[in-house]
Design an enzyme around this catalytic site. Structure first.
Site, PDB file in Angstrom:
ATOM      1  N   ASP A 145      -2.856  -9.209  -0.515  1.00  0.00           N
ATOM      2  CA  ASP A 145      -3.603  -9.393  -1.755  1.00  0.00           C
ATOM      3  C   ASP A 145      -2.820 -10.307  -2.699  1.00  0.00           C
ATOM      4  OD1 ASP A 145      -5.620  -7.710  -0.736  1.00  0.00           O
ATOM      5  OD2 ASP A 145      -4.591  -5.926  -1.476  1.00  0.00           O
ATOM      6  N   LYS A 176      -3.453  -7.661   6.678  1.00  0.00           N
ATOM      7  CA  LYS A 176      -4.810  -7.287   6.278  1.00  0.00           C
ATOM      8  C   LYS A 176      -5.358  -8.328   5.319  1.00  0.00           C
ATOM      9  CE  LYS A 176      -5.873  -3.994   3.137  1.00  0.00           C
ATOM     10  NZ  LYS A 176      -6.958  -4.535   2.296  1.00  0.00           N
ATOM     11  N   ASP A 205     -10.540  -6.409   6.343  1.00  0.00           N
ATOM     12  CA  ASP A 205     -10.908  -5.226   5.547  1.00  0.00           C
ATOM     13  C   ASP A 205     -12.031  -5.586   4.568  1.00  0.00           C
ATOM     14  OD1 ASP A 205     -10.871  -2.789   4.163  1.00  0.00           O
ATOM     15  OD2 ASP A 205      -9.153  -3.361   2.924  1.00  0.00           O
ATOM     16  N   LYS A 254     -14.989  -3.767   4.642  1.00  0.00           N
ATOM     17  CA  LYS A 254     -15.692  -2.499   4.382  1.00  0.00           C
ATOM     18  C   LYS A 254     -17.201  -2.715   4.340  1.00  0.00           C
ATOM     19  CE  LYS A 254     -11.914  -0.812   1.420  1.00  0.00           C
ATOM     20  NZ  LYS A 254     -11.202  -2.101   1.192  1.00  0.00           N
ATOM     21  N   ASP A 279     -24.192  -1.599   4.741  1.00  0.00           N
ATOM     22  CA  ASP A 279     -25.512  -2.206   4.568  1.00  0.00           C
ATOM     23  C   ASP A 279     -26.441  -1.582   5.617  1.00  0.00           C
ATOM     24  OD1 ASP A 279     -27.607  -4.120   3.981  1.00  0.00           O
ATOM     25  OD2 ASP A 279     -26.076  -5.536   3.338  1.00  0.00           O
ATOM     26  N   THR A 328      -8.609   5.791  -1.147  1.00  0.00           N
ATOM     27  CA  THR A 328      -7.355   6.434  -1.574  1.00  0.00           C
ATOM     28  C   THR A 328      -7.156   6.385  -3.097  1.00  0.00           C
ATOM     29  OG1 THR A 328      -6.249   4.345  -1.074  1.00  0.00           O
ATOM     30  CG2 THR A 328      -6.123   6.072   0.597  1.00  0.00           C
ATOM     31  N   GLY A 375       0.345  -2.871   0.251  1.00  0.00           N
ATOM     32  CA  GLY A 375       0.093  -4.123  -0.450  1.00  0.00           C
ATOM     33  C   GLY A 375       1.117  -4.387  -1.533  1.00  0.00           C
ATOM     34  N   ARG A 376       0.793  -3.997  -2.776  1.00  0.00           N
ATOM     35  CA  ARG A 376       1.611  -4.374  -3.943  1.00  0.00           C
ATOM     36  C   ARG A 376       3.101  -4.072  -3.864  1.00  0.00           C
ATOM     37  NH1 ARG A 376      -3.025  -2.056  -7.734  1.00  0.00           N
ATOM     38  NH2 ARG A 376      -3.289  -0.903  -5.769  1.00  0.00           N
TER      39      ARG A 376
HETATM   40  O1  LIG Z   1      -9.173   3.707   0.778  1.00  0.00           O
HETATM   41  C1  LIG Z   1      -8.724   2.549   0.713  1.00  0.00           C
HETATM   42  C2  LIG Z   1      -9.204   1.522   1.473  1.00  0.00           C
HETATM   43  C3  LIG Z   1      -8.638   0.279   1.379  1.00  0.00           C
HETATM   44  N1  LIG Z   1      -7.630   0.039   0.528  1.00  0.00           N
HETATM   45  C4  LIG Z   1      -7.047  -1.322   0.491  1.00  0.00           C
HETATM   46  O2  LIG Z   1      -5.672  -1.236   0.889  1.00  0.00           O
HETATM   47  C5  LIG Z   1      -4.861  -2.051   0.082  1.00  0.00           C
HETATM   48  C6  LIG Z   1      -3.852  -1.200  -0.630  1.00  0.00           C
HETATM   49  O3  LIG Z   1      -3.063  -2.010  -1.457  1.00  0.00           O
HETATM   50  P1  LIG Z   1      -1.892  -1.443  -2.380  1.00  0.00           P
HETATM   51  O4  LIG Z   1      -1.486  -2.607  -3.202  1.00  0.00           O
HETATM   52  O5  LIG Z   1      -0.810  -0.966  -1.449  1.00  0.00           O
HETATM   53  O6  LIG Z   1      -2.437  -0.337  -3.208  1.00  0.00           O
HETATM   54  C7  LIG Z   1      -5.796  -2.835  -0.830  1.00  0.00           C
HETATM   55  O7  LIG Z   1      -6.049  -4.087  -0.235  1.00  0.00           O
HETATM   56  C8  LIG Z   1      -7.072  -2.005  -0.854  1.00  0.00           C
HETATM   57  O8  LIG Z   1      -8.218  -2.819  -0.972  1.00  0.00           O
HETATM   58  C9  LIG Z   1      -7.159   1.056  -0.253  1.00  0.00           C
HETATM   59  O9  LIG Z   1      -6.224   0.874  -1.060  1.00  0.00           O
HETATM   60  N2  LIG Z   1      -7.715   2.294  -0.124  1.00  0.00           N
END
Ligand SMILES: O=c1ccn([C@@H]2O[C@H](COP(=O)(O)O)[C@@H](O)[C@H]2O)c(=O)[nH]1
Length: 232
Positions: free
Chosen positions: A11, A33, A60, A62, A65, A120, A210-211
């Site tokens: 991201d 991802k 990803d 998601k 539809d 999450t 991610g972050r």
């Molecule tokens: O339930 C979910 C589904 C997808 N995500 C995705 O995962 C990453 C998490 O990024 P962080 O920066 O580690 O929080 C992000 O791309 C979400 O779109 C999720 O967090 N939870």
């Protein structure tokens, strides 16, 4: 490492930042991802660029539809050569079955097909706001059962639900968990979080991070630290 457990959520705000990170890691260090932000900016060509460098890509998007539309969308993802693609389990059994069927034409080359259960970033209050009175764990379990019945390979859930899901749905049903936070890092907008090591210990197959990596001053160093801590 032949089966990297970490899936880095790319991201990054800029493609150049993503590429400079990718150029400093190997496909054996992590899977990648591509989510809604980078796919919307940079599209299928960006995905091809990553697969062309030998990385396994989790697309990803998601999908959610009507069954026909989602079946065609997962077919397009398979045509791109991604390793994994996902749909929302709340799209229902018919949507998931049609998607599974659509991928059968790819045989052993088909991407893993998984379904999102409860995001999450959501907790009990968020479910109540949707009129859902089950706990997140109960809602995840019922959507995961529906996902398995529909023939998919696994689910996106939080690590909090992993032990129970493995117990009830078997070890081969894949669990992919975002909401992973190394000790001491900010939870950001995530509510159901766990550390990388704890998540592996409760049976998670792949950790989406991610972050904590992408916002670090040295993303490659943070990834290597996490891999080292996992000892897998
Ligand atoms: O339930 C979910 C589904 C997808 N995500 C995705 O995962 C990453 C998490 O990024 P962080 O920066 O580690 O929080 C992000 O791309 C979400 O779109 C999720 O967090 N939870």
């Amino acid at each position: 490492m032949n089966d990297p457990k970490v899936v880095v959520a790319l991201d990054f705000g800029k493609k150049s930042e993503a590429l400079s990170f990718i150029d400093r890691i190997e496909p054996s260090d992590a899977r990648l991802k591509v989510g809604k932000e980078m796919f919307t900016y940079f599209g299928p060509e960006f995905v091809k660029q990553l697969t062309g460098k030998g990385f396994d890509v989790f697309l990803d998007l998601k999908f959610h539809d009507i069954p026909n539309t989602v079946a065609k969308a997962v077919t397009a993802a398979a045509d791109l050569g991604v390793w994994m693609v996902n749909v929302h389990a709340s799209g229902g059994e018919q949507m998931m079955i049609k998607s599974r069927e659509a991928l059968s034409q790819f045989g052993s080359e088909a991407p893993l097909l998984i379904a999102v259960t409860v995001l999450t970033s959501m907790g009990q209050e968020d479910l109540l706001g949707l009129g859902i009175t089950k706990t997140p764990a109960e809602q995840v379990m019922s959507l995961a059962q529906l996902t398995q019945k529909s023939g998919l390979d696994g689910v996106v859930c939080s690590a909090w639900e992993a032990e129970q899901l493995k117990l009830q749905l078997g070890k081969d049903f894949k669990l992919i968990t975002p909401g992973i936070r190394p000790a001491g890092s900010s939870s950001d907008d995530q509510k159901r979080i766990m550390t990388p090591q704890q998540a592996i210990d409760v049976g998670v197959d792949y950790l989406v991070i991610g972050r904590p990596i992408t916002k670090a001053a040295d993303p490659q160093a943070v990834l290597q630290q996490i891999n080292h801590s996992l000892n897998v």
